[in-house]
Design a protein around this motif. Structure first.
Motif, mmCIF file in Angstrom:
data_model
loop_
_atom_site.group_PDB
_atom_site.id
_atom_site.type_symbol
_atom_site.label_atom_id
_atom_site.label_comp_id
_atom_site.label_asym_id
_atom_site.label_seq_id
_atom_site.Cartn_x
_atom_site.Cartn_y
_atom_site.Cartn_z
ATOM 1 N N CYS A 33 34.894 54.669 47.492
ATOM 2 C CA CYS A 33 34.608 54.618 48.674
ATOM 3 C C CYS A 33 35.779 55.120 49.142
ATOM 4 C CB CYS A 33 34.188 52.657 48.879
ATOM 5 S SG CYS A 33 34.056 52.006 50.023
ATOM 6 N N ARG A 34 37.248 54.746 49.036
ATOM 7 C CA ARG A 34 38.048 55.250 49.792
ATOM 8 C C ARG A 34 38.043 56.838 49.753
ATOM 9 N NH1 ARG A 34 43.781 54.642 46.304
ATOM 10 N NH2 ARG A 34 42.875 56.276 45.322
ATOM 11 N N ALA A 35 37.208 57.874 48.571
ATOM 12 C CA ALA A 35 37.690 59.145 48.886
ATOM 13 C C ALA A 35 36.367 59.352 49.834
ATOM 14 C CB ALA A 35 37.795 59.467 47.919
ATOM 15 N N ARG A 36 35.419 58.958 49.549
ATOM 16 C CA ARG A 36 34.518 58.870 51.264
ATOM 17 C C ARG A 36 34.758 58.910 52.370
ATOM 18 N NH1 ARG A 36 30.268 56.992 46.712
ATOM 19 N NH2 ARG A 36 30.002 59.116 45.500
ATOM 20 N N GLY A 37 35.341 57.833 52.841
ATOM 21 C CA GLY A 37 36.177 57.979 53.817
ATOM 22 C C GLY A 37 35.005 57.551 54.997
ATOM 23 N N GLU A 95 46.269 51.291 48.164
ATOM 24 C CA GLU A 95 46.967 52.559 47.764
ATOM 25 C C GLU A 95 45.832 52.189 45.846
ATOM 26 O OE1 GLU A 95 50.013 53.773 47.995
ATOM 27 O OE2 GLU A 95 49.521 52.968 50.614
ATOM 28 N N ASP A 96 46.417 53.461 44.687
ATOM 29 C CA ASP A 96 46.787 53.391 43.987
ATOM 30 C C ASP A 96 46.209 51.725 43.019
ATOM 31 O OD1 ASP A 96 44.956 55.558 44.242
ATOM 32 O OD2 ASP A 96 46.502 57.281 43.592
ATOM 33 N N ALA A 97 48.053 51.321 43.124
ATOM 34 C CA ALA A 97 48.127 50.616 42.655
ATOM 35 C C ALA A 97 47.279 49.397 42.839
ATOM 36 C CB ALA A 97 49.542 50.495 42.333
ATOM 37 N N GLU A 98 47.177 49.265 44.156
ATOM 38 C CA GLU A 98 46.654 48.154 44.495
ATOM 39 C C GLU A 98 45.019 48.168 44.120
ATOM 40 O OE1 GLU A 98 48.228 46.940 49.460
ATOM 41 O OE2 GLU A 98 47.283 48.996 48.683
ATOM 42 N N ILE A 99 44.593 48.700 43.950
ATOM 43 C CA ILE A 99 43.147 49.170 43.096
ATOM 44 C C ILE A 99 43.356 48.662 41.971
ATOM 45 C CG2 ILE A 99 41.962 50.756 42.281
ATOM 46 C CD1 ILE A 99 41.825 52.422 45.607
ATOM 47 N N GLN A 100 43.594 49.422 41.271
ATOM 48 C CA GLN A 100 44.532 48.300 40.116
ATOM 49 C C GLN A 100 44.641 47.027 39.645
ATOM 50 O OE1 GLN A 100 43.377 50.564 36.879
ATOM 51 N NE2 GLN A 100 42.853 52.052 38.838
ATOM 52 N N ALA A 101 45.392 46.750 40.960
ATOM 53 C CA ALA A 101 45.584 45.585 40.928
ATOM 54 C C ALA A 101 44.037 44.396 40.563
ATOM 55 C CB ALA A 101 47.041 45.505 41.654
ATOM 56 N N LEU A 102 43.902 44.678 41.503
ATOM 57 C CA LEU A 102 42.146 43.901 41.859
ATOM 58 C C LEU A 102 41.069 44.138 41.264
ATOM 59 C CD1 LEU A 102 41.761 45.268 46.257
ATOM 60 C CD2 LEU A 102 42.005 43.177 44.753
ATOM 61 N N ALA A 103 41.075 45.378 40.572
ATOM 62 C CA ALA A 103 40.210 45.774 39.326
ATOM 63 C C ALA A 103 40.840 44.520 37.843
ATOM 64 C CB ALA A 103 40.593 47.345 38.761
ATOM 65 N N HIS A 104 42.313 44.599 37.831
ATOM 66 C CA HIS A 104 42.296 43.460 36.978
ATOM 67 C C HIS A 104 42.034 42.841 36.832
ATOM 68 C CE1 HIS A 104 44.452 47.111 34.817
ATOM 69 N NE2 HIS A 104 45.037 46.367 33.782
ATOM 70 N N TYR A 105 42.860 41.578 38.451
ATOM 71 C CA TYR A 105 42.268 40.169 38.660
ATOM 72 C C TYR A 105 40.177 39.657 38.947
ATOM 73 C CZ TYR A 105 41.480 36.080 41.911
ATOM 74 O OH TYR A 105 40.803 35.534 42.025
ATOM 75 N N GLN A 109 33.550 40.979 36.310
ATOM 76 C CA GLN A 109 32.585 42.422 36.051
ATOM 77 C C GLN A 109 33.617 43.042 35.689
ATOM 78 O OE1 GLN A 109 29.871 44.738 35.759
ATOM 79 N NE2 GLN A 109 29.315 43.886 38.381
ATOM 80 N N TRP A 110 32.424 44.305 35.092
ATOM 81 C CA TRP A 110 33.750 45.609 34.893
ATOM 82 C C TRP A 110 35.642 46.048 35.047
ATOM 83 C CZ3 TRP A 110 33.789 46.360 29.224
ATOM 84 C CH2 TRP A 110 32.938 46.149 28.790
ATOM 85 N N GLY A 111 36.230 46.079 34.803
ATOM 86 C CA GLY A 111 37.204 46.384 35.954
ATOM 87 C C GLY A 111 37.881 48.089 36.053
ATOM 88 N N PRO A 112 36.760 48.448 34.904
ATOM 89 C CA PRO A 112 37.310 50.245 35.206
ATOM 90 C C PRO A 112 36.049 50.849 36.548
ATOM 91 C CG PRO A 112 37.561 49.885 32.700
ATOM 92 C CD PRO A 112 37.525 48.203 33.416
ATOM 93 N N TYR A 113 34.663 50.213 36.362
ATOM 94 C CA TYR A 113 33.766 49.997 37.317
ATOM 95 C C TYR A 113 34.375 49.622 38.510
ATOM 96 C CZ TYR A 113 30.088 50.052 40.347
ATOM 97 O OH TYR A 113 29.186 49.821 41.367
ATOM 98 N N ILE A 114 35.212 47.999 39.006
ATOM 99 C CA ILE A 114 36.073 47.929 40.220
ATOM 100 C C ILE A 114 36.613 49.107 40.508
ATOM 101 C CG2 ILE A 114 36.809 46.716 41.207
ATOM 102 C CD1 ILE A 114 35.695 44.421 39.548
ATOM 103 N N ALA A 115 37.216 49.815 39.615
ATOM 104 C CA ALA A 115 38.111 50.808 40.243
ATOM 105 C C ALA A 115 37.618 52.019 40.608
ATOM 106 C CB ALA A 115 39.541 50.788 39.131
ATOM 107 N N TYR A 116 36.739 52.200 40.097
ATOM 108 C CA TYR A 116 35.755 53.422 40.081
ATOM 109 C C TYR A 116 35.195 52.658 41.495
ATOM 110 C CZ TYR A 116 31.656 56.552 40.219
ATOM 111 O OH TYR A 116 30.792 57.471 41.005
#
Length: 192
Positions: free
Chosen positions: A157-161, A177-187, A145-152
């Motif tokens: 979801c995190r922001a909506r709590g 954390e932000d860095a973890e979200i980016q890492a997951l999106a890349h993975y 899946q698109w990494g930027p979409y996954i990060a978004y």
């Protein structure tokens, strides 16, 4: 009398045309509405729009129904889905589920993807099996899946709590954390 016969024939032909036109709303035709954002037959060409081709039918159906019922927040999807009957939404979900999955073909940061793999194994593998390829009615495919979409999606979801807590896995997303979200999106984007 001949004019009356002609008028009756015209009315009957018009009725047959109307009946035929009502039956034209095939799953493929209904799904073409989605092409502007989700790509032809659901293979998105834009990095912030998810690919939906090849997704689990039950998952797609639930997401589309949630948009229609305003359970899942959206900018435009809710308005679009309210224009379809439940049967049409089921047909759209079936259509996209029957299409082949198309993974992204973008270069990714290998080190970041490796960090994402470790996070995936610790927090996500129980639902998103096989490196994010596994899917069912509750968990979407993430691999390819698109990494930027996954990060978004994760950031949203995190922001909506609390409003996102109804979704499976939301409690795990809340602590990322932000860095973890980016890492997951890349993975996930690196998985095909």
């Amino acid at each position: 009398m001949q004019t009356l016969s002609w008028l009756l024939a015209l009315l009957l032909a018009g009725g047959a045309f109307t009946a035929q036109a009502e039956g034209v709303r095939s799953a493929a035709m209904l799904s073409h509405t989605c092409a502007g954002c989700h790509g032809t037959e659901g293979a998105s060409a834009g990095e912030v729009m998810p690919t939906i081709a090849g997704m689990d039918k039950g998952y797609l159906l639930k997401v589309l129904e949630d948009y229609k019922d305003d359970v899942r927040p959206s900018t435009i999807m809710g308005r679009i889905m309210r224009g379809y009957s439940d049967q049409e939404i089921a047909a759209i979900a079936s259509f996209f589920a029957s299409q082949p999955w198309v993974s992204t073909e973008r270069p990714i940061d290998g080190e970041l993807a490796y960090q994402g793999e470790l996070i995936h194994q610790q927090r996500c593998e129980t639902c998103h099996t096989d490196g994010g390829r596994g899917q069912d009615a509750r968990s979407p495919r993430l691999a390819g899946q698109w990494g930027p979409y996954i990060a978004y999606a994760l950031e949203t979801c995190r922001a909506r709590g609390a409003s996102c807590k109804k979704r499976q896995g939301a409690e795990r997303v809340q602590v990322l954390e932000d860095a973890e979200i980016q890492a997951l999106a890349h993975y996930y984007e690196s998985q095909k």
